[in-house]
Design a protein around this motif. Structure first.
Motif, PDB file in Angstrom:
ATOM      1  N   TYR A   1       4.416   1.953   1.829  1.00 19.84           N
ATOM      2  CA  TYR A   1       5.766   2.379   0.914  1.00 19.84           C
ATOM      3  C   TYR A   1       6.134   3.599   1.695  1.00 19.84           C
ATOM      4  O   TYR A   1       7.500   3.703   1.958  1.00 19.84           O
ATOM      5  CB  TYR A   1       5.217   2.800  -0.313  1.00 19.84           C
ATOM      6  N   TYR A   2       5.540   4.466   2.271  1.00 16.97           N
ATOM      7  CA  TYR A   2       6.099   5.634   2.745  1.00 16.97           C
ATOM      8  C   TYR A   2       6.479   5.572   4.028  1.00 16.97           C
ATOM      9  O   TYR A   2       7.645   6.140   4.322  1.00 16.97           O
ATOM     10  CB  TYR A   2       5.102   7.023   2.730  1.00 16.97           C
ATOM     11  N   ASP A   3       5.961   4.466   4.797  1.00 20.52           N
ATOM     12  CA  ASP A   3       6.456   4.292   6.118  1.00 20.52           C
ATOM     13  C   ASP A   3       7.935   3.604   6.087  1.00 20.52           C
ATOM     14  O   ASP A   3       8.773   3.862   6.436  1.00 20.52           O
ATOM     15  CB  ASP A   3       5.684   3.288   6.926  1.00 20.52           C
ATOM     16  N   CYS A   4       8.180   2.653   4.872  1.00 21.25           N
ATOM     17  CA  CYS A   4       9.302   2.070   4.691  1.00 21.25           C
ATOM     18  C   CYS A   4      10.216   3.367   4.249  1.00 21.25           C
ATOM     19  O   CYS A   4      11.622   3.235   4.671  1.00 21.25           O
ATOM     20  CB  CYS A   4       9.393   1.288   3.669  1.00 21.25           C
ATOM     21  N   MET A   5       9.721   4.218   3.382  1.00 28.50           N
ATOM     22  CA  MET A   5      10.954   5.245   3.083  1.00 28.50           C
ATOM     23  C   MET A   5      11.255   6.225   4.133  1.00 28.50           C
ATOM     24  O   MET A   5      12.442   6.282   4.223  1.00 28.50           O
ATOM     25  CB  MET A   5      10.043   6.119   2.128  1.00 28.50           C
ATOM     26  N   PHE A   6      10.255   6.342   5.008  1.00 33.60           N
ATOM     27  CA  PHE A   6      10.705   7.434   6.337  1.00 33.60           C
ATOM     28  C   PHE A   6      11.685   6.624   7.113  1.00 33.60           C
ATOM     29  O   PHE A   6      12.903   7.055   7.509  1.00 33.60           O
ATOM     30  CB  PHE A   6       9.467   7.769   6.972  1.00 33.60           C
ATOM     31  N   GLU A   7      11.620   5.440   7.289  1.00 37.23           N
ATOM     32  CA  GLU A   7      12.439   4.673   8.021  1.00 37.23           C
ATOM     33  C   GLU A   7      13.718   4.324   7.297  1.00 37.23           C
ATOM     34  O   GLU A   7      14.912   4.404   7.867  1.00 37.23           O
ATOM     35  CB  GLU A   7      11.885   3.123   8.338  1.00 37.23           C
ATOM     36  N   PHE A   8      13.766   4.034   6.208  1.00 35.54           N
ATOM     37  CA  PHE A   8      15.151   3.958   5.334  1.00 35.54           C
ATOM     38  C   PHE A   8      15.824   5.133   5.166  1.00 35.54           C
ATOM     39  O   PHE A   8      16.991   5.371   5.485  1.00 35.54           O
ATOM     40  CB  PHE A   8      14.738   3.592   3.868  1.00 35.54           C
ATOM     41  N   LEU A   9      15.129   6.261   5.173  1.00 34.58           N
ATOM     42  CA  LEU A   9      15.850   7.525   5.248  1.00 34.58           C
ATOM     43  C   LEU A   9      16.542   7.982   6.540  1.00 34.58           C
ATOM     44  O   LEU A   9      17.560   8.359   6.558  1.00 34.58           O
ATOM     45  CB  LEU A   9      15.032   8.891   4.556  1.00 34.58           C
ATOM     46  N   ASP A  10      15.720   7.704   7.523  1.00 37.48           N
ATOM     47  CA  ASP A  10      16.191   7.874   9.062  1.00 37.48           C
ATOM     48  C   ASP A  10      17.684   6.954   9.206  1.00 37.48           C
ATOM     49  O   ASP A  10      18.209   7.392   9.651  1.00 37.48           O
ATOM     50  CB  ASP A  10      15.175   7.541   9.914  1.00 37.48           C
ATOM     51  N   TYR A  11      17.384   5.778   8.589  1.00 31.94           N
ATOM     52  CA  TYR A  11      18.444   4.711   8.899  1.00 31.94           C
ATOM     53  C   TYR A  11      19.616   5.411   8.087  1.00 31.94           C
ATOM     54  O   TYR A  11      20.767   5.386   8.565  1.00 31.94           O
ATOM     55  CB  TYR A  11      18.184   3.397   8.293  1.00 31.94           C
ATOM     56  N   ARG A  12      19.586   6.004   6.847  1.00 31.25           N
ATOM     57  CA  ARG A  12      20.825   6.533   6.114  1.00 31.25           C
ATOM     58  C   ARG A  12      21.220   7.897   6.669  1.00 31.25           C
ATOM     59  O   ARG A  12      22.220   8.447   5.984  1.00 31.25           O
ATOM     60  CB  ARG A  12      20.251   6.737   4.752  1.00 31.25           C
ATOM     61  N   GLY A  13      20.791   8.548   7.551  1.00 32.98           N
ATOM     62  CA  GLY A  13      21.163   9.315   8.236  1.00 32.98           C
ATOM     63  C   GLY A  13      20.463  10.774   7.890  1.00 32.98           C
ATOM     64  O   GLY A  13      20.988  11.929   8.312  1.00 32.98           O
ATOM     65  N   PHE A  14      19.196  10.895   7.306  1.00 34.97           N
ATOM     66  CA  PHE A  14      18.583  11.845   7.057  1.00 34.97           C
ATOM     67  C   PHE A  14      17.430  12.319   8.271  1.00 34.97           C
ATOM     68  O   PHE A  14      16.451  11.492   8.377  1.00 34.97           O
ATOM     69  CB  PHE A  14      17.444  11.740   5.717  1.00 34.97           C
TER      70      PHE A  14
ATOM     71  N   ASN B   1      15.960  21.588   1.372  1.00 35.81           N
ATOM     72  CA  ASN B   1      15.291  22.526   0.586  1.00 35.81           C
ATOM     73  C   ASN B   1      14.432  21.799  -0.517  1.00 35.81           C
ATOM     74  O   ASN B   1      13.983  22.255  -1.509  1.00 35.81           O
ATOM     75  CB  ASN B   1      16.096  23.284  -0.091  1.00 35.81           C
ATOM     76  N   SER B   2      14.545  20.485  -0.492  1.00 43.96           N
ATOM     77  CA  SER B   2      13.891  19.703  -1.535  1.00 43.96           C
ATOM     78  C   SER B   2      12.763  18.707  -1.268  1.00 43.96           C
ATOM     79  O   SER B   2      12.907  17.957  -0.105  1.00 43.96           O
ATOM     80  CB  SER B   2      15.113  18.654  -2.115  1.00 43.96           C
ATOM     81  N   GLY B   3      12.001  18.817  -2.082  1.00 45.13           N
ATOM     82  CA  GLY B   3      10.492  17.941  -1.783  1.00 45.13           C
ATOM     83  C   GLY B   3      10.659  16.822  -3.112  1.00 45.13           C
ATOM     84  O   GLY B   3      10.813  17.134  -3.952  1.00 45.13           O
ATOM     85  N   PHE B   4      10.103  15.680  -2.623  1.00 53.16           N
ATOM     86  CA  PHE B   4      10.091  14.397  -3.329  1.00 53.16           C
ATOM     87  C   PHE B   4       8.336  14.050  -3.474  1.00 53.16           C
ATOM     88  O   PHE B   4       7.854  13.893  -2.409  1.00 53.16           O
ATOM     89  CB  PHE B   4      10.594  13.414  -2.687  1.00 53.16           C
ATOM     90  N   VAL B   5       7.780  14.045  -4.394  1.00 55.27           N
ATOM     91  CA  VAL B   5       6.512  13.658  -4.725  1.00 55.27           C
ATOM     92  C   VAL B   5       6.377  12.479  -5.981  1.00 55.27           C
ATOM     93  O   VAL B   5       7.151  12.362  -6.847  1.00 55.27           O
ATOM     94  CB  VAL B   5       5.808  14.639  -5.507  1.00 55.27           C
ATOM     95  N   LEU B   6       5.623  11.301  -5.493  1.00 56.33           N
ATOM     96  CA  LEU B   6       5.422  10.114  -6.355  1.00 56.33           C
ATOM     97  C   LEU B   6       4.040  10.272  -7.091  1.00 56.33           C
ATOM     98  O   LEU B   6       3.038  10.571  -6.309  1.00 56.33           O
ATOM     99  CB  LEU B   6       5.536   8.840  -5.599  1.00 56.33           C
ATOM    100  N   GLN B   7       3.921  10.503  -8.207  1.00 53.94           N
ATOM    101  CA  GLN B   7       2.895  11.063  -8.938  1.00 53.94           C
ATOM    102  C   GLN B   7       2.913   9.919 -10.257  1.00 53.94           C
ATOM    103  O   GLN B   7       3.427  10.347 -10.948  1.00 53.94           O
ATOM    104  CB  GLN B   7       2.782  12.389  -9.282  1.00 53.94           C
TER     105      GLN B   7
ATOM    106  N   SER C   1       0.822  -1.298   0.163  1.00 56.37           N
ATOM    107  CA  SER C   1       0.043   0.069   0.005  1.00 56.37           C
ATOM    108  C   SER C   1       0.925   1.227  -0.098  1.00 56.37           C
ATOM    109  O   SER C   1       1.976   1.187   0.416  1.00 56.37           O
ATOM    110  CB  SER C   1      -0.861  -0.090   1.304  1.00 56.37           C
ATOM    111  N   ASP C   2       0.418   2.204  -0.426  1.00 55.18           N
ATOM    112  CA  ASP C   2       0.924   3.481  -0.244  1.00 55.18           C
ATOM    113  C   ASP C   2       1.362   4.001   1.252  1.00 55.18           C
ATOM    114  O   ASP C   2       2.500   4.538   1.259  1.00 55.18           O
ATOM    115  CB  ASP C   2       0.206   4.698  -0.872  1.00 55.18           C
ATOM    116  N   GLU C   3       0.762   3.749   2.032  1.00 57.50           N
ATOM    117  CA  GLU C   3       0.966   4.043   3.458  1.00 57.50           C
ATOM    118  C   GLU C   3       2.363   3.193   3.858  1.00 57.50           C
ATOM    119  O   GLU C   3       3.004   3.786   4.422  1.00 57.50           O
ATOM    120  CB  GLU C   3      -0.179   3.573   4.250  1.00 57.50           C
TER     121      GLU C   3
END
Length: 316
Positions: A226-239, A256-262, A222-224
């Motif tokens: 997908y984004y939960d995985c992304m947040f955790e991945f970015l946090d793990y990578r130091g973001f 200063n950058s925004g990401f959108v999956l459209q 699900s999209d939810e």
């Protein structure tokens, strides 16, 4: 022109390499940081300027008036290390019009090696970030511009971010207090502005897309999730400080950058201003990163390479 005025003039020149095509900005030479910027909306931010040299000898050669001629004509050196680092040489070439060989006296400097170069950039970021606590706190945020004056290394604009992503310098970039770090360096024959935080963000978004597709198969989650995985991945990578704008399409913002999956297409937006008031902090859930995933990330990154031009040519 006094020394302080010369310093401000040089800083404004470097500032304009990044922001010269933006007509809605008013730049004022100040201190802590070097330039305070206002825009027409009444928002403000600060910019710290620094120059990168291989060593102090190279810095003196570039910044002390008349030093080049003094070495060539008088063989006089300011510092004992300069005699070793700044070698007087004769450069020869054949002049077709004069039909003879011509010798031009010059000074040869040692180029920074690959690892040395990244360590120089890393130390510059760490040093400036540690001093940022003294900056004007009334400014909305602070950016850093590093003007590369080292000689030797030249990158390809579409692959340069891979070197910063797979090097320990990424920790210094992501851990810095600056909203964005702009590196001005040569890519091929042209000077480019490389936004390093944005570049790392783009690199990791595409890396995540590869990882999650193998780990979960994107179409089956699900999209939810997908984004939960992304947040955790970015946090793990130091973001850190990942923010969200939840409109028709969820936008994930770092620095200063925004990401959108459209419509299965990745779109990146740039924010040179304050973020919209509806941007909220992302919540990190433990749903993706484990020993198996970490192993998968390392295996994929060994062969992963992003081919994307993340920078832009210096403003003329």
């Amino acid at each position: 022109m006094n020394i302080k005025s010369e310093k401000h003039a040089k800083e404004l020149k470097i500032f304009n390499m990044v922001y010269g095509n933006k007509n809605d900005l008013i730049a004022m030479p100040k201190d802590k940081p070097d330039i305070w910027v206002d825009n027409l909306k009444g928002e403000n931010f600060g910019v710290e300027i620094t120059e990168l040299y291989k060593d102090q000898s190279e810095a003196r050669l570039n910044n002390v008036k008349g030093y080049l001629n003094k070495i060539i004509n008088l063989q006089e050196y300011i510092h004992k290390h300069d005699k070793e680092n700044l070698k007087k040489v004769n450069i020869s070439y054949y002049d077709k019009s004069r039909k003879e060989e011509v010798n031009i006296p010059s000074v040869l400097t040692k180029a920074a090696g690959f690892e040395e170069y990244f360590k120089l950039v890393e130390l510059s970021i760490i040093e400036k970030s540690s001093k940022s606590k003294q900056y004007n706190k009334n400014l909305n945020y602070h950016n850093l511009i590093i003007h590369d004056n080292t000689s030797g290394l030249k990158f390809e604009s579409n692959t340069v971010i891979n070197f910063f992503s797979k090097n320990s310098i990424s920790e210094a970039i992501l851990g810095s207090s600056f909203e964005e770090i702009y590196l001005i360096t040569f890519c091929g024959q042209d000077e480019y502005v490389l936004p390093l935080k944005r570049g790392l963000y783009i690199y990791n978004i595409y890396l995540f897309d590869h990882v999650v597709n193998i780990a979960h198969n994107i179409k089956s989650i699900s999209d939810e999730l997908y984004y939960d995985c992304m947040f955790e991945f970015l946090d793990y990578r130091g973001f850190k400080k990942i923010r969200i704008i939840n409109n028709e399409n969820i936008e994930i913002i770092y620095a200063n950058s925004g990401f959108v999956l459209q419509n299965e297409k990745i779109i990146f937006n740039l924010y040179d201003r304050s973020l919209p008031p509806n941007a909220t902090q992302a919540i990190i859930r433990n749903c993706f990163i484990n020993h198996k995933t970490i192993k998968l990330i390392k295996e994929i990154e060994l062969v992963f390479e992003l081919n994307s031009n993340i920078g832009f040519k210096v403003a003329k």
